[in-house]
Motif scaffolding. Structure first.
Motif, short mmCIF file in Angstrom:
data_model
loop_
_atom_site.label_atom_id
_atom_site.label_comp_id
_atom_site.label_asym_id
_atom_site.label_seq_id
_atom_site.Cartn_x
_atom_site.Cartn_y
_atom_site.Cartn_z
N GLU A 186 -16.67 29.59 -18.39
CA GLU A 186 -16.99 30.72 -19.27
C GLU A 186 -17.84 30.32 -20.48
OE1 GLU A 186 -12.62 29.61 -20.28
OE2 GLU A 186 -13.87 29.69 -18.49
N HIS A 187 -17.98 29.03 -20.73
CA HIS A 187 -18.83 28.53 -21.82
C HIS A 187 -20.27 28.27 -21.37
CE1 HIS A 187 -14.95 26.64 -23.65
NE2 HIS A 187 -15.06 27.92 -23.95
N ILE A 188 -20.51 28.37 -20.09
CA ILE A 188 -21.80 27.95 -19.54
C ILE A 188 -22.59 29.13 -19.01
CG2 ILE A 188 -22.95 26.45 -17.84
CD1 ILE A 188 -21.31 24.90 -19.94
N LEU A 189 -23.84 29.22 -19.45
CA LEU A 189 -24.80 30.16 -18.86
C LEU A 189 -25.66 29.34 -17.90
CD1 LEU A 189 -25.86 32.11 -22.06
CD2 LEU A 189 -24.40 32.94 -20.20
N VAL A 190 -25.84 29.86 -16.69
CA VAL A 190 -26.61 29.18 -15.66
C VAL A 190 -27.91 29.94 -15.44
CG1 VAL A 190 -26.65 28.50 -13.22
CG2 VAL A 190 -24.51 28.40 -14.50
N ALA A 191 -29.01 29.20 -15.36
CA ALA A 191 -30.29 29.78 -14.99
C ALA A 191 -30.57 29.43 -13.54
CB ALA A 191 -31.40 29.24 -15.89
N GLU A 192 -30.95 30.44 -12.77
CA GLU A 192 -31.35 30.21 -11.39
C GLU A 192 -32.78 30.72 -11.21
OE1 GLU A 192 -28.62 32.32 -8.88
OE2 GLU A 192 -27.10 30.76 -9.02
N VAL A 193 -33.60 29.95 -10.54
CA VAL A 193 -34.95 30.37 -10.17
C VAL A 193 -34.98 30.43 -8.65
CG1 VAL A 193 -37.40 29.79 -10.19
CG2 VAL A 193 -36.02 29.41 -12.25
N ASP A 194 -35.23 31.61 -8.14
CA ASP A 194 -35.24 31.83 -6.69
C ASP A 194 -33.96 31.32 -6.04
OD1 ASP A 194 -37.74 33.02 -6.90
OD2 ASP A 194 -38.78 31.13 -6.59
N GLY A 195 -32.83 31.51 -6.72
CA GLY A 195 -31.53 31.14 -6.19
C GLY A 195 -31.11 29.70 -6.40
N ALA A 196 -32.00 28.87 -6.94
CA ALA A 196 -31.68 27.45 -7.16
C ALA A 196 -31.33 27.22 -8.63
CB ALA A 196 -32.87 26.57 -6.78
N PRO A 197 -30.27 26.42 -8.90
CA PRO A 197 -29.93 26.12 -10.29
C PRO A 197 -31.11 25.42 -10.98
CG PRO A 197 -28.23 25.32 -8.81
CD PRO A 197 -29.38 25.76 -7.96
N ALA A 198 -31.55 26.00 -12.09
CA ALA A 198 -32.71 25.48 -12.82
C ALA A 198 -32.34 24.94 -14.19
CB ALA A 198 -33.76 26.58 -12.96
N GLY A 199 -31.15 25.28 -14.67
CA GLY A 199 -30.74 24.81 -15.99
C GLY A 199 -29.45 25.47 -16.42
N PHE A 200 -29.00 25.07 -17.60
CA PHE A 200 -27.77 25.64 -18.15
C PHE A 200 -27.78 25.54 -19.67
CE2 PHE A 200 -26.77 21.17 -17.39
CZ PHE A 200 -26.19 20.79 -18.60
N LEU A 201 -26.93 26.33 -20.29
CA LEU A 201 -26.72 26.31 -21.73
C LEU A 201 -25.23 26.42 -21.97
CD1 LEU A 201 -28.68 28.20 -24.44
CD2 LEU A 201 -26.19 28.39 -24.37
N ARG A 202 -24.72 25.57 -22.84
CA ARG A 202 -23.29 25.62 -23.21
C ARG A 202 -23.18 26.30 -24.57
NH1 ARG A 202 -19.26 22.04 -25.82
NH2 ARG A 202 -17.26 22.57 -24.89
N LEU A 203 -22.40 27.38 -24.64
CA LEU A 203 -22.23 28.18 -25.85
C LEU A 203 -20.76 28.30 -26.17
CD1 LEU A 203 -23.70 30.03 -27.94
CD2 LEU A 203 -23.19 31.92 -26.38
N VAL A 204 -20.37 27.83 -27.36
CA VAL A 204 -18.96 27.82 -27.74
C VAL A 204 -18.79 28.13 -29.22
CG1 VAL A 204 -18.31 26.12 -25.98
CG2 VAL A 204 -19.02 25.34 -28.25
N PRO A 205 -17.57 28.53 -29.63
CA PRO A 205 -17.28 28.57 -31.05
C PRO A 205 -17.32 27.13 -31.57
CG PRO A 205 -15.63 29.81 -29.81
CD PRO A 205 -16.46 29.03 -28.81
N PRO A 206 -17.90 26.88 -32.73
CA PRO A 206 -17.99 25.51 -33.22
C PRO A 206 -16.65 24.90 -33.62
CG PRO A 206 -18.91 27.03 -34.83
CD PRO A 206 -18.58 27.83 -33.61
N THR A 207 -15.69 25.74 -33.98
CA THR A 207 -14.35 25.27 -34.34
C THR A 207 -13.35 26.32 -33.86
OG1 THR A 207 -14.09 26.39 -36.48
CG2 THR A 207 -15.28 24.28 -36.49
N PRO A 208 -12.06 25.98 -33.83
CA PRO A 208 -11.03 26.97 -33.48
C PRO A 208 -10.57 27.80 -34.69
CG PRO A 208 -10.03 24.81 -33.66
CD PRO A 208 -11.52 24.62 -33.87
N LEU A 209 -11.19 27.64 -35.84
CA LEU A 209 -10.77 28.31 -37.06
C LEU A 209 -11.18 29.78 -37.08
CD1 LEU A 209 -11.86 25.52 -39.56
CD2 LEU A 209 -9.54 25.98 -38.72
#
Length: 164
Positions: A50-73
């Motif tokens: 759930e922290h990862i966005l996946v990029a697919e180009v023509d159905g093939a994994p092309a990259g990813f981005l990890r997005l999270v809260p920086p702290t639990p505060l």
């Protein structure tokens, strides 16, 4: 024309994302040692689908981005942090990184975030130019924070608002 899709990762993406991570590894952006085969899994207790966005180009994994809260505060809940962005060499120059960033902004806004932060290595000119073109500004520099390939490298802290 190539079809670009950005989506949230699933557990089924584990092996494919581990392979992308291994192929895109470079001291231009990585502070951890180079992954060695066998690569093991991509997902961990701290690095969940759930922290990862996946990029697919023509159905093939092309990259990813990890997005999270920086702290639990709770007092920091209005911020989201990019803690990893990787694009396969064959997919660069096709708008994949920008599409991942755009999806990250929308995901962060949907969770109530009003600010996005990231850290980038000082010698990573291409990433810094991308982030600056996306409205990120340097808010701090930790000089010589990392020793990579025998050279001290700055850790650059950048941020941008998510409000329009």
């Amino acid at each position: 024309m190539s079809q670009l899709l950005i989506r949230t990762a699933t557990l089924d993406d584990d092996a494919a994302l581990a392979a992308v991570d291994a192929r895109t590894w470079s001291t231009l952006h990585a502070v951890q040692p180079r992954p060695e085969p066998p690569y093991g899994g991509f997902f961990t207790e701290r690095n969940r689908p759930e922290h990862i966005l996946v990029a697919e180009v023509d159905g093939a994994p092309a990259g990813f981005l990890r997005l999270v809260p920086p702290t639990p505060l709770a007092c920091n809940a209005h911020v989201r942090q990019i803690q990893g962005l990787a694009v396969e060499a064959w997919a660069r120059g096709k708008g994949v990184a920008r599409a991942l960033l755009s999806a990250a902004y929308e995901a962060a806004r949907s969770e109530g975030a009003v600010r996005m932060t990231l850290r980038v290595l000082g010698h990573n000119g291409p990433a810094r130019r991308l982030y600056e073109s996306e409205g990120f500004v340097v808010e701090g520099v930790l000089r010589g924070e990392f020793l990579l390939d025998g050279a001290y490298v700055d850790d650059v802290c950048m941020a941008r608002p998510l409000t329009t």
